[in-house]
Design a protein around this motif. Sequence first.
Motif, PDB file in Angstrom:
ATOM      1  N   GLN A   1       0.706  -1.374   0.295  1.00  0.00           N
ATOM      2  CA  GLN A   1      -0.534   0.028  -0.275  1.00  0.00           C
ATOM      3  C   GLN A   1       0.398   1.085   0.185  1.00  0.00           C
ATOM      4  O   GLN A   1       0.617   1.993  -0.511  1.00  0.00           O
ATOM      5  N   ILE A   2       1.892   1.388   1.096  1.00  0.00           N
ATOM      6  CA  ILE A   2       3.135   2.260   0.830  1.00  0.00           C
ATOM      7  C   ILE A   2       3.816   2.688  -0.688  1.00  0.00           C
ATOM      8  O   ILE A   2       3.514   3.332  -0.469  1.00  0.00           O
ATOM      9  N   ALA A   3       3.683   1.492  -0.445  1.00  0.00           N
ATOM     10  CA  ALA A   3       4.805   1.617  -2.391  1.00  0.00           C
ATOM     11  C   ALA A   3       3.183   2.145  -3.737  1.00  0.00           C
ATOM     12  O   ALA A   3       3.559   3.632  -4.262  1.00  0.00           O
ATOM     13  N   ALA A   4       2.523   1.611  -3.368  1.00  0.00           N
ATOM     14  CA  ALA A   4       1.400   2.558  -4.799  1.00  0.00           C
ATOM     15  C   ALA A   4       0.430   3.509  -3.777  1.00  0.00           C
ATOM     16  O   ALA A   4       0.938   4.160  -5.247  1.00  0.00           O
ATOM     17  N   MET A   5       0.491   4.125  -2.823  1.00  0.00           N
ATOM     18  CA  MET A   5       0.622   5.432  -3.027  1.00  0.00           C
ATOM     19  C   MET A   5       1.717   6.869  -2.812  1.00  0.00           C
ATOM     20  O   MET A   5       1.148   7.520  -3.210  1.00  0.00           O
ATOM     21  N   ALA A   6       2.787   5.783  -2.837  1.00  0.00           N
ATOM     22  CA  ALA A   6       3.997   6.797  -3.443  1.00  0.00           C
ATOM     23  C   ALA A   6       3.699   7.542  -4.523  1.00  0.00           C
ATOM     24  O   ALA A   6       4.022   8.511  -4.964  1.00  0.00           O
ATOM     25  N   VAL A   7       3.485   6.021  -5.574  1.00  0.00           N
ATOM     26  CA  VAL A   7       3.387   7.099  -6.686  1.00  0.00           C
ATOM     27  C   VAL A   7       2.372   8.442  -7.023  1.00  0.00           C
ATOM     28  O   VAL A   7       0.632   8.819  -6.649  1.00  0.00           O
ATOM     29  N   THR A   8       2.218   8.830  -7.966  1.00  0.00           N
ATOM     30  CA  THR A   8       1.936  10.555  -7.870  1.00  0.00           C
ATOM     31  C   THR A   8       0.839  10.554  -9.499  1.00  0.00           C
ATOM     32  O   THR A   8       1.934   9.523 -10.771  1.00  0.00           O
ATOM     33  N   THR A   9       0.335  11.113  -9.953  1.00  0.00           N
ATOM     34  CA  THR A   9      -0.149  11.247 -11.052  1.00  0.00           C
ATOM     35  C   THR A   9       0.489  12.910 -11.890  1.00  0.00           C
ATOM     36  O   THR A   9       0.825  12.340 -12.576  1.00  0.00           O
ATOM     37  N   ALA A  10       1.206  13.719 -10.980  1.00  0.00           N
ATOM     38  CA  ALA A  10       1.538  14.501 -11.153  1.00  0.00           C
ATOM     39  C   ALA A  10       2.808  14.531 -12.540  1.00  0.00           C
ATOM     40  O   ALA A  10       2.085  15.041 -13.552  1.00  0.00           O
ATOM     41  N   PRO A  11       3.716  13.528 -12.476  1.00  0.00           N
ATOM     42  CA  PRO A  11       4.251  13.440 -13.800  1.00  0.00           C
ATOM     43  C   PRO A  11       3.594  12.943 -15.446  1.00  0.00           C
ATOM     44  O   PRO A  11       3.944  13.229 -16.404  1.00  0.00           O
TER      45      PRO A  11
ATOM     46  N   LEU B   1      -4.622   7.944 -18.932  1.00  0.00           N
ATOM     47  CA  LEU B   1      -4.034   8.309 -17.367  1.00  0.00           C
ATOM     48  C   LEU B   1      -4.532   6.962 -16.241  1.00  0.00           C
ATOM     49  O   LEU B   1      -3.177   6.909 -15.534  1.00  0.00           O
ATOM     50  N   GLY B   2      -5.362   6.844 -16.186  1.00  0.00           N
ATOM     51  CA  GLY B   2      -5.899   5.337 -15.195  1.00  0.00           C
ATOM     52  C   GLY B   2      -4.201   3.808 -15.587  1.00  0.00           C
ATOM     53  O   GLY B   2      -4.201   3.957 -14.688  1.00  0.00           O
ATOM     54  N   LYS B   3      -4.952   4.027 -16.688  1.00  0.00           N
ATOM     55  CA  LYS B   3      -3.901   2.622 -16.962  1.00  0.00           C
ATOM     56  C   LYS B   3      -2.523   2.620 -16.441  1.00  0.00           C
ATOM     57  O   LYS B   3      -1.615   1.739 -16.152  1.00  0.00           O
ATOM     58  N   ALA B   4      -2.397   3.729 -17.292  1.00  0.00           N
ATOM     59  CA  ALA B   4      -0.547   3.813 -16.100  1.00  0.00           C
ATOM     60  C   ALA B   4      -0.153   4.329 -15.161  1.00  0.00           C
ATOM     61  O   ALA B   4       0.808   3.917 -14.232  1.00  0.00           O
ATOM     62  N   LEU B   5      -1.629   4.912 -14.805  1.00  0.00           N
ATOM     63  CA  LEU B   5      -1.217   4.829 -13.382  1.00  0.00           C
ATOM     64  C   LEU B   5      -1.036   3.453 -12.380  1.00  0.00           C
ATOM     65  O   LEU B   5      -0.065   3.622 -11.688  1.00  0.00           O
ATOM     66  N   ARG B   6      -2.254   2.977 -12.817  1.00  0.00           N
ATOM     67  CA  ARG B   6      -1.690   1.411 -12.465  1.00  0.00           C
ATOM     68  C   ARG B   6      -0.784   0.670 -12.907  1.00  0.00           C
ATOM     69  O   ARG B   6       0.600   0.144 -11.875  1.00  0.00           O
ATOM     70  N   GLN B   7      -0.280   0.986 -13.929  1.00  0.00           N
ATOM     71  CA  GLN B   7       0.721   0.022 -13.962  1.00  0.00           C
ATOM     72  C   GLN B   7       2.321   0.625 -12.991  1.00  0.00           C
ATOM     73  O   GLN B   7       3.514   0.171 -12.702  1.00  0.00           O
ATOM     74  N   ALA B   8       2.953   1.944 -13.283  1.00  0.00           N
ATOM     75  CA  ALA B   8       3.096   2.492 -12.186  1.00  0.00           C
ATOM     76  C   ALA B   8       3.489   2.585 -11.217  1.00  0.00           C
ATOM     77  O   ALA B   8       4.266   1.969 -10.554  1.00  0.00           O
ATOM     78  N   ARG B   9       2.109   2.379 -10.192  1.00  0.00           N
ATOM     79  CA  ARG B   9       1.878   1.310  -9.323  1.00  0.00           C
ATOM     80  C   ARG B   9       2.681   0.104  -9.518  1.00  0.00           C
ATOM     81  O   ARG B   9       2.781  -0.529  -7.955  1.00  0.00           O
ATOM     82  N   ILE B  10       2.325  -0.561  -9.826  1.00  0.00           N
ATOM     83  CA  ILE B  10       2.614  -1.966 -10.118  1.00  0.00           C
ATOM     84  C   ILE B  10       4.293  -1.915  -9.912  1.00  0.00           C
ATOM     85  O   ILE B  10       4.727  -2.510  -9.350  1.00  0.00           O
TER      86      ILE B  10
ATOM     87  N   ILE C   1       0.313  12.903 -15.697  1.00  0.00           N
ATOM     88  CA  ILE C   1      -0.638  14.232 -16.246  1.00  0.00           C
ATOM     89  C   ILE C   1       0.619  15.233 -17.135  1.00  0.00           C
ATOM     90  O   ILE C   1       0.428  15.438 -18.423  1.00  0.00           O
ATOM     91  N   ALA C   2       1.555  15.367 -16.707  1.00  0.00           N
ATOM     92  CA  ALA C   2       3.146  16.359 -17.278  1.00  0.00           C
ATOM     93  C   ALA C   2       2.691  15.486 -18.689  1.00  0.00           C
ATOM     94  O   ALA C   2       3.360  16.503 -20.091  1.00  0.00           O
ATOM     95  N   GLN C   3       3.184  13.988 -18.885  1.00  0.00           N
ATOM     96  CA  GLN C   3       3.127  13.597 -20.178  1.00  0.00           C
ATOM     97  C   GLN C   3       2.188  13.963 -21.269  1.00  0.00           C
ATOM     98  O   GLN C   3       2.137  13.567 -22.389  1.00  0.00           O
ATOM     99  N   GLY C   4       0.999  15.021 -20.816  1.00  0.00           N
ATOM    100  CA  GLY C   4      -0.346  14.496 -21.540  1.00  0.00           C
ATOM    101  C   GLY C   4      -0.990  13.481 -21.154  1.00  0.00           C
ATOM    102  O   GLY C   4      -2.151  13.700 -22.159  1.00  0.00           O
ATOM    103  N   LEU C   5      -1.414  12.856 -20.646  1.00  0.00           N
ATOM    104  CA  LEU C   5      -2.300  11.283 -20.136  1.00  0.00           C
ATOM    105  C   LEU C   5      -2.912  12.306 -19.517  1.00  0.00           C
ATOM    106  O   LEU C   5      -3.087  12.590 -18.770  1.00  0.00           O
ATOM    107  N   GLN C   6      -4.663  11.515 -20.190  1.00  0.00           N
ATOM    108  CA  GLN C   6      -5.708  12.187 -19.164  1.00  0.00           C
ATOM    109  C   GLN C   6      -6.563  11.232 -19.233  1.00  0.00           C
ATOM    110  O   GLN C   6      -6.755   9.875 -20.556  1.00  0.00           O
ATOM    111  N   GLY C   7      -7.801  10.913 -19.073  1.00  0.00           N
ATOM    112  CA  GLY C   7      -8.913   9.892 -18.858  1.00  0.00           C
ATOM    113  C   GLY C   7      -8.371   8.437 -18.602  1.00  0.00           C
ATOM    114  O   GLY C   7      -7.412   7.425 -18.050  1.00  0.00           O
ATOM    115  N   GLU C   8      -8.982   7.419 -19.482  1.00  0.00           N
ATOM    116  CA  GLU C   8      -8.518   5.738 -19.663  1.00  0.00           C
ATOM    117  C   GLU C   8      -7.197   5.682 -19.672  1.00  0.00           C
ATOM    118  O   GLU C   8      -6.154   4.881 -19.087  1.00  0.00           O
TER     119      GLU C   8
END
Length: 417
Positions: free
Chosen positions: A367-377, A388-397, A379-386
């Motif tokens: 949980q700590i490791a997954a919550m350490a991932v933020t969306t800011a980077p 963004l959600g997929k990229a966030l999941r992969q970063a958390r994994i 979003i800065a890549q221009g990701l949004q919507g679905e």
Amino acid sequence: MNTYLVGGAVRDRLLNLPVKERDWVVVGATPEQMLALGFRPVGREFPVFLHPQTHEEYALARTERKTAPGYRGFVVHAAPEVTLEQDLLRRDLTINAMAEDARGRLIDPYGGLSDLQAGLLRHVSQAFAEDPVRILRVARFAARYARLGFKVAEETLTLMRAMVAAGEVDALVPERVWAELVKALSEPAPAEFFRALRNCGALERLFPELDRLFGVPQPPQHHPEIDTGIHALLVLEQAACLSDDPKLRFAALMHDLGKGLTPPERWPSHHGHEKSGLPALQALCTRLKAPKDYQRLAEQVMRYHGHCHRATELRAATLVDLLQRLDALRKNNRLADFLLACEADARGRTGFENRSYPQRDLILKAQIAAMAVTTAPLIAQGLQGEALGKALRQARIASVRRALAPQTPTITDLSPK
């Protein structure tokens, strides 16, 4: 006019327990006299007043007469001629029917002190049978004082069984049952509440989803206690050791309701019980009007306790998805309660009471490791919507995978000490 300290304050003082609140009975007074002394009326069904300074409750001595089935069918008589002994006679248990006068002298007309010394929960009179709430109260006192060796007296248990057979508990409204349940779950030994209800037959009427667990076998290699009902109460005992929170204890108790619905031809296997028990849990919570936060945590524990037990075998992706389903990737989540309930399940088995539960620390680390991932980077890549959600999941994994990867010992670690 004479005033007496009564009930729990007297009982707990004699048990050398902290006195949490004090209740008083006033003999020989009228409501008009109480008002003239500055007392504030608060009783709707009978005369109860709050002291103008201490705000403690002062009730006029009264008697009660049963006029209809259930616990509301009473006529109350409060008058100056009602004696203290008459007031104490209407109470539930002898240990609650003692009083102290202004000099601190004990008044014990019904043997409360001897029952207190003997560890007996015994009814004061046959009037006990007129109020079905008293069945719940006796069970709750069993949960409160079990560690002091208290038991329900046989004659009281016999009377409680007769009340159940007469259908008295069927008149209890859901709000009152739930209120007593929450109080019982907050007691030191909450499992005794359910044992007492089962001993008198009230568990089947009030909590049939729990009652049907008894007699249902489980695989002995995983559950040496075998009986699912016994397991449920062992889990509650362990939950009580781990937390004072009645929500957590409720969730731990309810987690295996699905096993009570397994067809006998499939015993002792209970494949899919995590899902099959959800309708039973919902039915119980709806019937008793349980608050949503109780139901929500209980559903999580029921649905995902198997995942938690297998945490050491799960891939990082599965762990992230589990955390997402548990709503554990936000602030103010209740993951810690979920994990403690699962730990109580693992330890609530004969011979497993003192086993460690490394799954809890592993999931918290994930949980700590997954919550350490933020969306800011992202979003800065221009990701949004679905996307963004997929990229966030992969970063958390990826973050969870790194956090849980076995640590490679360094040369220093391997050098002789």
